[in-house]
Design an enzyme around this catalytic site. Structure first.
Site, PDB file in Angstrom:
ATOM      1  N   HIS A 108     -31.263-123.695 -68.169  1.00 46.49           N
ATOM      2  CA  HIS A 108     -31.977-123.054 -69.275  1.00 46.49           C
ATOM      3  C   HIS A 108     -30.950-122.506 -70.259  1.00 46.49           C
ATOM      4  CE1 HIS A 108     -30.972-119.840 -66.467  1.00 46.49           C
ATOM      5  NE2 HIS A 108     -31.104-118.980 -67.469  1.00 46.49           N
ATOM      6  N   HIS A 151     -27.068-122.593 -69.018  1.00 46.05           N
ATOM      7  CA  HIS A 151     -26.460-122.425 -67.703  1.00 46.05           C
ATOM      8  C   HIS A 151     -27.542-122.530 -66.647  1.00 46.05           C
ATOM      9  CE1 HIS A 151     -27.111-117.802 -67.060  1.00 46.05           C
ATOM     10  NE2 HIS A 151     -28.101-118.332 -67.712  1.00 46.05           N
ATOM     11  N   GLU A 157     -27.593-111.652 -73.104  1.00 48.29           N
ATOM     12  CA  GLU A 157     -28.214-112.900 -72.679  1.00 48.29           C
ATOM     13  C   GLU A 157     -29.581-113.034 -73.339  1.00 48.29           C
ATOM     14  OE1 GLU A 157     -27.452-114.698 -68.546  1.00 48.29           O
ATOM     15  OE2 GLU A 157     -29.471-113.863 -68.428  1.00 48.29           O
ATOM     16  N   HIS A 182     -29.805-119.811 -73.595  1.00 51.41           N
ATOM     17  CA  HIS A 182     -29.936-118.481 -74.199  1.00 51.41           C
ATOM     18  C   HIS A 182     -29.297-118.512 -75.580  1.00 51.41           C
ATOM     19  CE1 HIS A 182     -31.178-116.468 -70.492  1.00 51.41           C
ATOM     20  NE2 HIS A 182     -30.222-117.127 -69.863  1.00 51.41           N
ATOM     21  N   CYS A 234     -33.820-118.749 -62.723  1.00 50.30           N
ATOM     22  CA  CYS A 234     -32.520-119.059 -63.333  1.00 50.30           C
ATOM     23  C   CYS A 234     -31.721-120.097 -62.554  1.00 50.30           C
ATOM     24  CB  CYS A 234     -31.705-117.788 -63.525  1.00 50.30           C
ATOM     25  SG  CYS A 234     -32.415-116.697 -64.770  1.00 50.30           S
ATOM     26  N   HIS A 246     -23.618-124.453 -77.629  1.00 56.09           N
ATOM     27  CA  HIS A 246     -24.293-125.698 -77.257  1.00 56.09           C
ATOM     28  C   HIS A 246     -23.647-126.386 -76.057  1.00 56.09           C
ATOM     29  CE1 HIS A 246     -26.270-125.155 -81.124  1.00 56.09           C
ATOM     30  NE2 HIS A 246     -27.226-125.932 -80.637  1.00 56.09           N
TER      31      HIS A 246
END
Length: 139
Positions: free
Chosen positions: A16, A3, A122, A18, A12, A62
């Site tokens: 990137h 996201h 996260e 998680h 952020c 994904h």
């Protein structure tokens, strides 16, 4: 899942990923029918896992998740890398994703089973929680 936070003033804002972990807690009355194979269960954990996997994990794993406020049309030009993408009318923070996931699960659980809480990690130490009891009920 990957996201980015559109308009954010920190790192952020960049795309990137998680390794999210989702914890789901349900409530209800355990089965009391002595002849039932589900005796003593609110829900068979296998059934709960199938629901969570089908409607959340399999859909979001994904995937790239962005706010519709971002110029998402540019990703349409590169389908080879962005065939698993989702655009939402909310900022895809852990908090908002937890709310979104709660909405999905509330509609998919059996009638006698109620969603109690969701905890979406996260990172190993950072998570957002959603509790049914904190939600405003209309009507």
């Amino acid at each position: 899942m990957a996201h980015a936070l559109w308009g954010y003033d920190g790192l952020c804002k960049n795309i990137h990923g998680h390794s999210y972990v989702l914890r789901v807690t349900v409530t209800g009355q355990p089965e009391t029918d002595e002849s039932s194979t589900k005796l003593g269960m609110v829900i068979d954990f296998g059934d709960l896992k199938r629901v969570v996997n089908r409607y959340i994990v399999d859909v979001f794993d994904h995937s790239l998740v962005l706010s519709t406020k971002a110029p998402t049309d540019r990703f349409e030009e590169i389908p080879e890398m962005f065939d698993r993408k989702m655009w939402f009318d909310f900022q895809p923070t852990a908090e908002n994703l937890a709310i979104h996931f709660a909405g999905i699960l509330n509609d998919k659980l059996p009638p006698a089973v109620r969603l109690h809480s969701i905890r979406l990690y996260e990172t190993a130490n950072s998570y957002a929680e959603w509790f049914a009891e904190d939600q405003v009920r209309n009507g």
